[in-house]
Design a protein around this motif. Sequence first.
Motif, PDB file in Angstrom:
ATOM      1  N   LEU A 237      -0.955   1.053   8.165  1.00  0.00           N
ATOM      2  CA  LEU A 237      -2.295   1.451   7.706  1.00  0.00           C
ATOM      3  C   LEU A 237      -2.870   0.388   6.773  1.00  0.00           C
ATOM      4  O   LEU A 237      -2.128  -0.241   6.010  1.00  0.00           O
ATOM      5  N   LYS A 238      -4.205   0.195   6.867  1.00  0.00           N
ATOM      6  CA  LYS A 238      -4.832  -0.844   6.047  1.00  0.00           C
ATOM      7  C   LYS A 238      -5.836  -0.264   5.049  1.00  0.00           C
ATOM      8  O   LYS A 238      -6.178  -0.897   4.067  1.00  0.00           O
ATOM      9  N   GLY A 239      -6.365   0.911   5.326  1.00  0.00           N
ATOM     10  CA  GLY A 239      -7.288   1.506   4.349  1.00  0.00           C
ATOM     11  C   GLY A 239      -8.508   2.194   4.933  1.00  0.00           C
ATOM     12  O   GLY A 239      -9.078   3.091   4.333  1.00  0.00           O
ATOM     13  N   GLU A 240      -8.913   1.758   6.131  1.00  0.00           N
ATOM     14  CA  GLU A 240     -10.155   2.305   6.691  1.00  0.00           C
ATOM     15  C   GLU A 240      -9.909   3.413   7.715  1.00  0.00           C
ATOM     16  O   GLU A 240     -10.842   3.942   8.308  1.00  0.00           O
TER      17      GLU A 240
ATOM     18  N   ALA B 257      -3.209   9.849   2.100  1.00  0.00           N
ATOM     19  CA  ALA B 257      -4.566   9.902   1.536  1.00  0.00           C
ATOM     20  C   ALA B 257      -4.776   8.848   0.449  1.00  0.00           C
ATOM     21  O   ALA B 257      -5.911   8.448   0.176  1.00  0.00           O
ATOM     22  N   GLU B 258      -3.687   8.389  -0.170  1.00  0.00           N
ATOM     23  CA  GLU B 258      -3.793   7.308  -1.166  1.00  0.00           C
ATOM     24  C   GLU B 258      -4.144   5.983  -0.485  1.00  0.00           C
ATOM     25  O   GLU B 258      -4.629   5.061  -1.125  1.00  0.00           O
ATOM     26  N   ILE B 259      -3.830   5.893   0.823  1.00  0.00           N
ATOM     27  CA  ILE B 259      -3.999   4.616   1.529  1.00  0.00           C
ATOM     28  C   ILE B 259      -5.278   4.572   2.348  1.00  0.00           C
ATOM     29  O   ILE B 259      -5.952   3.549   2.388  1.00  0.00           O
TER      30      ILE B 259
ATOM     31  N   TYR C 292       2.870  16.822   0.680  1.00  0.00           N
ATOM     32  CA  TYR C 292       3.241  15.535   0.052  1.00  0.00           C
ATOM     33  C   TYR C 292       2.928  14.335   0.948  1.00  0.00           C
ATOM     34  O   TYR C 292       2.309  13.368   0.513  1.00  0.00           O
ATOM     35  N   GLN C 293       3.330  14.418   2.220  1.00  0.00           N
ATOM     36  CA  GLN C 293       3.066  13.294   3.143  1.00  0.00           C
ATOM     37  C   GLN C 293       1.557  13.059   3.286  1.00  0.00           C
ATOM     38  O   GLN C 293       1.103  11.919   3.330  1.00  0.00           O
TER      39      GLN C 293
ATOM     40  N   LEU D  98       0.847  -1.208   0.000  1.00  0.00           N
ATOM     41  CA  LEU D  98       0.000   0.000   0.000  1.00  0.00           C
ATOM     42  C   LEU D  98       0.880   1.254   0.000  1.00  0.00           C
ATOM     43  O   LEU D  98       0.581   2.243  -0.668  1.00  0.00           O
ATOM     44  N   VAL D  99       1.969   1.195   0.755  1.00  0.00           N
ATOM     45  CA  VAL D  99       2.892   2.339   0.825  1.00  0.00           C
ATOM     46  C   VAL D  99       3.603   2.493  -0.525  1.00  0.00           C
ATOM     47  O   VAL D  99       3.673   3.597  -1.089  1.00  0.00           O
TER      48      VAL D  99
END
Length: 215
Positions: free
Chosen positions: A78-81, A99-101, A93-94, A27-28
């Motif tokens: 992080l997993k997404g939720e 936010a993509e994850i 940027y960070q 995910l990263v």
Amino acid sequence: MKQRSFKEERKEMVEAQLISRGIKDPLVLNAFYKVPREKFVPSEQRDESYSDFPLPIGEEQTISQPYIVALMTEALRLKGEEKVLEIGTGSGYQAAIIAEIVKEVYSVERIAILAQRAKKILKELSYQNIKIKIGDGTKGWREFSPYDAIIVTAAAPKPPQSLIKQLAISGRLIVPVGNLYSQELILYEKRRGRLRTTNFGGCRFVPLKGEEGWK
Ligand code: SAM
């Protein structure tokens, strides 16, 4: 003429700076393949967008080295939720990487001009899950707490108590802790009322200034 496209440079950065140093979370890595770092870097620095070091973004602040952004993001597992709070929006940027994850990102920046610039870039890139506020992030952002994860991207003398309070049960806080010249990246995990700590090694950040930071 530019010899390689930013997309090619980005791919090379992920492989040479992140994967080779042990960043594994897909995910990263996917987030890093996706986010155009060159958009967050001032035009005078644009050719260095994918270099292996931090870059100045004005107001004596920096956009962190890609590897440090990746290391801190991966440490949060992080997993997404999740709902994540960032202290120190800087370039934005960070916040875009996270936010993509995840579902929601809240980010606090004390320097108005940086917060406004970051907001504009993130809007141009169509991020709809990032909220930015101008203020002293050492006090967190109580309105949307508790957070599953909190990331502090400036150097703190100690972990701000307000941030620990705003962590959810099993929440994770990553923060560079130390003096003004060198710090250690520490992960704090809230476990049954206790804090478990893990040290991710040395680093050097600009100071976290505010009520629960440097004066
Ligand atoms: N995360 C940023 C990025 O991706 O570009 C890099 C952040 S830069 C290393 C640190 C930022 O923390 C600076 O923009 C600085 O103004 C901000 N900062 C320092 N103290 C702060 C505070 N108390 N509250 C909010 N932001 C703070």
